[in-house]
Design an enzyme around this catalytic site. Structure first.
Site: not given
Ligand code: AMP
Length: 124
Positions: A39-40, A96, A103, A109, A111
């Site tokens: 994750d960024i 989410n 979301q 996606h 997590h």
């Protein structure tokens, strides 16, 4: 802003662009069904996202319309990535879904959070 999950799949969303190689990612795993990358904006010592390669907005359309091979391949990938990340003392998965799930990216996606012990339940 949370997404409206009733909208059709937007093939310009950021994860679709990552899948097409138009935007880089810090990849940790890829196979026929799935891609995983860091994750960024990590919210834990380990924060990795696993996405299916198919065009699914979220958990709802994925579980409703993906075929068994996609469902199995993606589910196995989440477990495999967590193992490969060395999260042997445990981890937390989160999906989410839609507006109420907050979301933000309209491509499914999961997590994976790890690297520390988390508190019980959820907070705002
Ligand atoms: P969600 O709120 O479940 O939709 O989470 C979206 C997640 O995607 C957030 O944790 C973001 O930090 C992450 N994210 C957004 N853009 C990127 C990107 N280009 N590369 C990696 N992670 C991203």
């Amino acid at each position: 802003m949370p997404i409206d999950s009733s909208l059709p799949y937007d093939d310009q969303n950021i994860f679709a662009r990552i899948l097409r190689g138009e935007i880089p990612c810090n990849k940790v795993f890829e196979d026929e069904w799935s891609l995983a990358f860091h994750d960024i904006r990590p919210q834990a010592p380990v924060h990795v996202l696993v996405i299916p390669k198919g065009a699914y907005v979220g958990w709802d359309d994925f579980t409703n319309t993906a075929n068994d091979a996609e469902l199995a391949g993606f589910t196995r990938a989440v477990g495999l990535v967590a193992r490969e990340l060395g999260l042997s003392s445990g981890y937390r998965l989160m999906v989410n879904m839609g507006h109420d799930g907050h979301q933000e990216v309209p491509h499914l996606h999961v997590h994976i959070f790890g690297g520390r012990q988390f508190r019980l339940m959820i907070a705002d």
